[in-house]
Design an enzyme around this catalytic site. Structure first.
Site, PDB file in Angstrom:
ATOM      1  N   PRO A   9     -10.553  -8.936  18.088  1.00  0.00           N
ATOM      2  CA  PRO A   9      -9.217  -9.205  18.622  1.00  0.00           C
ATOM      3  C   PRO A   9      -8.597 -10.495  18.097  1.00  0.00           C
ATOM      4  O   PRO A   9      -9.305 -11.489  17.879  1.00  0.00           O
ATOM      5  CB  PRO A   9      -9.449  -9.315  20.136  1.00  0.00           C
ATOM      6  CG  PRO A   9     -10.903  -9.601  20.286  1.00  0.00           C
ATOM      7  CD  PRO A   9     -11.576  -8.924  19.135  1.00  0.00           C
ATOM      8  N   ASN A  10      -7.303 -10.423  17.902  1.00  0.00           N
ATOM      9  CA  ASN A  10      -6.458 -11.566  17.491  1.00  0.00           C
ATOM     10  C   ASN A  10      -6.597 -11.947  16.023  1.00  0.00           C
ATOM     11  O   ASN A  10      -5.844 -12.780  15.520  1.00  0.00           O
ATOM     12  CB  ASN A  10      -6.722 -12.808  18.379  1.00  0.00           C
ATOM     13  CG  ASN A  10      -6.436 -12.537  19.841  1.00  0.00           C
ATOM     14  OD1 ASN A  10      -5.352 -12.081  20.175  1.00  0.00           O
ATOM     15  ND2 ASN A  10      -7.412 -12.750  20.705  1.00  0.00           N
ATOM     16  N   ARG A  17      -2.056 -17.811  13.256  1.00  0.00           N
ATOM     17  CA  ARG A  17      -2.796 -18.181  14.471  1.00  0.00           C
ATOM     18  C   ARG A  17      -3.572 -19.485  14.257  1.00  0.00           C
ATOM     19  O   ARG A  17      -4.489 -19.528  13.429  1.00  0.00           O
ATOM     20  CB  ARG A  17      -3.781 -17.059  14.801  1.00  0.00           C
ATOM     21  CG  ARG A  17      -4.678 -17.353  15.955  1.00  0.00           C
ATOM     22  CD  ARG A  17      -5.823 -16.343  16.065  1.00  0.00           C
ATOM     23  NE  ARG A  17      -6.658 -16.662  17.204  1.00  0.00           N
ATOM     24  CZ  ARG A  17      -7.879 -16.173  17.385  1.00  0.00           C
ATOM     25  NH1 ARG A  17      -8.412 -15.340  16.519  1.00  0.00           N
ATOM     26  NH2 ARG A  17      -8.574 -16.521  18.433  1.00  0.00           N
ATOM     27  N   TYR A  22      -8.324 -21.837  12.069  1.00  0.00           N
ATOM     28  CA  TYR A  22      -8.716 -20.617  11.347  1.00  0.00           C
ATOM     29  C   TYR A  22      -8.214 -20.556   9.907  1.00  0.00           C
ATOM     30  O   TYR A  22      -8.483 -19.592   9.201  1.00  0.00           O
ATOM     31  CB  TYR A  22      -8.224 -19.382  12.117  1.00  0.00           C
ATOM     32  CG  TYR A  22      -8.844 -19.278  13.494  1.00  0.00           C
ATOM     33  CD1 TYR A  22     -10.214 -19.083  13.645  1.00  0.00           C
ATOM     34  CD2 TYR A  22      -8.070 -19.396  14.647  1.00  0.00           C
ATOM     35  CE1 TYR A  22     -10.803 -19.015  14.906  1.00  0.00           C
ATOM     36  CE2 TYR A  22      -8.644 -19.325  15.916  1.00  0.00           C
ATOM     37  CZ  TYR A  22     -10.002 -19.132  16.028  1.00  0.00           C
ATOM     38  OH  TYR A  22     -10.589 -19.067  17.276  1.00  0.00           O
ATOM     39  N   ASN A  73     -17.050  -9.642  12.981  1.00  0.00           N
ATOM     40  CA  ASN A  73     -16.501 -10.827  13.635  1.00  0.00           C
ATOM     41  C   ASN A  73     -15.952 -10.325  14.968  1.00  0.00           C
ATOM     42  O   ASN A  73     -14.848  -9.770  15.028  1.00  0.00           O
ATOM     43  CB  ASN A  73     -15.383 -11.479  12.818  1.00  0.00           C
ATOM     44  CG  ASN A  73     -14.866 -12.744  13.500  1.00  0.00           C
ATOM     45  OD1 ASN A  73     -15.122 -12.973  14.678  1.00  0.00           O
ATOM     46  ND2 ASN A  73     -14.128 -13.549  12.755  1.00  0.00           N
ATOM     47  N   ALA A  76     -13.511 -13.287  20.391  1.00  0.00           N
ATOM     48  CA  ALA A  76     -13.953 -13.759  21.713  1.00  0.00           C
ATOM     49  C   ALA A  76     -14.924 -12.790  22.379  1.00  0.00           C
ATOM     50  O   ALA A  76     -15.755 -13.203  23.196  1.00  0.00           O
ATOM     51  CB  ALA A  76     -12.742 -13.995  22.609  1.00  0.00           C
ATOM     52  N   GLU A  97     -23.422 -11.066  12.366  1.00  0.00           N
ATOM     53  CA  GLU A  97     -22.301 -11.637  13.121  1.00  0.00           C
ATOM     54  C   GLU A  97     -21.629 -12.728  12.282  1.00  0.00           C
ATOM     55  O   GLU A  97     -22.315 -13.542  11.656  1.00  0.00           O
ATOM     56  CB  GLU A  97     -22.831 -12.258  14.424  1.00  0.00           C
ATOM     57  CG  GLU A  97     -21.762 -12.901  15.288  1.00  0.00           C
ATOM     58  CD  GLU A  97     -22.365 -13.684  16.461  1.00  0.00           C
ATOM     59  OE1 GLU A  97     -23.571 -13.992  16.452  1.00  0.00           O
ATOM     60  OE2 GLU A  97     -21.593 -13.996  17.390  1.00  0.00           O
ATOM     61  N   HIS A  99     -18.321 -15.641  12.172  1.00  0.00           N
ATOM     62  CA  HIS A  99     -17.177 -16.350  12.738  1.00  0.00           C
ATOM     63  C   HIS A  99     -16.582 -17.228  11.652  1.00  0.00           C
ATOM     64  O   HIS A  99     -17.324 -17.856  10.880  1.00  0.00           O
ATOM     65  CB  HIS A  99     -17.586 -17.219  13.937  1.00  0.00           C
ATOM     66  CG  HIS A  99     -18.088 -16.422  15.097  1.00  0.00           C
ATOM     67  ND1 HIS A  99     -17.235 -15.730  15.939  1.00  0.00           N
ATOM     68  CD2 HIS A  99     -19.340 -16.172  15.533  1.00  0.00           C
ATOM     69  CE1 HIS A  99     -17.947 -15.108  16.862  1.00  0.00           C
ATOM     70  NE2 HIS A  99     -19.232 -15.354  16.637  1.00  0.00           N
ATOM     71  N   ARG A 106     -16.952 -26.326  19.029  1.00  0.00           N
ATOM     72  CA  ARG A 106     -15.734 -26.101  19.812  1.00  0.00           C
ATOM     73  C   ARG A 106     -16.053 -26.084  21.311  1.00  0.00           C
ATOM     74  O   ARG A 106     -17.010 -26.716  21.738  1.00  0.00           O
ATOM     75  CB  ARG A 106     -15.056 -24.814  19.318  1.00  0.00           C
ATOM     76  CG  ARG A 106     -14.702 -24.884  17.822  1.00  0.00           C
ATOM     77  CD  ARG A 106     -14.035 -23.624  17.341  1.00  0.00           C
ATOM     78  NE  ARG A 106     -12.772 -23.395  18.031  1.00  0.00           N
ATOM     79  CZ  ARG A 106     -12.145 -22.211  18.052  1.00  0.00           C
ATOM     80  NH1 ARG A 106     -12.659 -21.170  17.415  1.00  0.00           N
ATOM     81  NH2 ARG A 106     -11.006 -22.074  18.698  1.00  0.00           N
TER      82      ARG A 106
HETATM   83  C1  DQA Z   1     -13.811 -16.491  16.072  1.00  0.00           C
HETATM   84  C2  DQA Z   1     -14.333 -17.499  17.108  1.00  0.00           C
HETATM   85  C3  DQA Z   1     -14.109 -16.979  18.520  1.00  0.00           C
HETATM   86  O1  DQA Z   1     -14.571 -17.937  19.470  1.00  0.00           O
HETATM   87  C4  DQA Z   1     -12.636 -16.742  18.767  1.00  0.00           C
HETATM   88  O2  DQA Z   1     -12.440 -16.192  20.049  1.00  0.00           O
HETATM   89  C5  DQA Z   1     -12.010 -15.884  17.716  1.00  0.00           C
HETATM   90  C6  DQA Z   1     -12.344 -16.156  16.324  1.00  0.00           C
HETATM   91  C7  DQA Z   1     -13.921 -17.042  14.640  1.00  0.00           C
HETATM   92  O3  DQA Z   1     -13.866 -16.246  13.711  1.00  0.00           O
HETATM   93  O4  DQA Z   1     -14.065 -18.259  14.454  1.00  0.00           O
HETATM   94  O5  DQA Z   1     -11.159 -15.053  17.986  1.00  0.00           O
HETATM   95  O6  DQA Z   1     -14.573 -15.315  16.153  1.00  0.00           O
END
Ligand code: DQA
Length: 141
Positions: A9-10, A17, A22, A73, A76, A97, A99, A106
């Site tokens: 998500p996002n 963003r 990021y 990825n 959250a 996994e 990120h 963080r």
């Molecule tokens: C993320 C890190 C997560 O904590 C966050 O909620 C994201 C992006 C990253 O790629 O750094 O949406 O997965």
């Protein structure tokens, strides 16, 4: 060998963003990097982005038919989605996994990952390069 790459998500908003966290690359630019990396490694990729948890679970289930590895990825969801962790465990496909940000530097809630225990390993903090490293790890088997 085909690898399913899931953006959670996002991540569709990458580029606009929180660029200080990021970076400025869009998801389309990251996907291009993923495609290029895959072709240099001689693997195929199927790339999907989902904002909803169910879509991610469905994508993981579908991967059991034709994918040898998953790079995910989870955004959250990685911090609290037992449904996604269960899906990875259920399909028994090697998962990595990813990120973009260094989740360990963080907020405290980002230091926990409920998917990490069902993944072969985790890569965080290298921006788009995190995906490149994960693809190398996926292809190394
Ligand atoms: C993320 C890190 C997560 O904590 C966050 O909620 C994201 C992006 C990253 O790629 O750094 O949406 O997965």
């Amino acid at each position: 060998m085909r690898v399913l790459v899931i953006h959670g998500p996002n991540l569709n908003l990458l580029g606009e963003r929180e660029p200080g966290v990021y970076g400025t690359q869009t998801l389309a630019q990251i996907d291009e990097l993923i495609e290029r990396t895959a072709s240099s490694l001689g693997i195929e990729v199927r790339i999907q982005q989902h904002n909803d948890e169910g879509g991610i679970v469905d994508a993981i289930h579908a991967a059991r038919k034709d994918c040898g590895a998953i790079v995910i990825n989870p955004g959250a969801y990685g911090h609290y989605s037992y449904a996604i962790a269960d899906a990875i465990a259920a399909v028994a496909i090697r998962a990595i996994e990813v990120h973009l940000s260094n989740v360990y530097s963080r907020e405290a809630f980002r230091r926990e990952s409920v998917v990490a225990p069902v993944c072969a390993g985790s890569i965080a903090g290298f921006g788009p390069l995190s995906y490149v490293l994960a693809l190398h790890a996926a292809a190394a088997r």
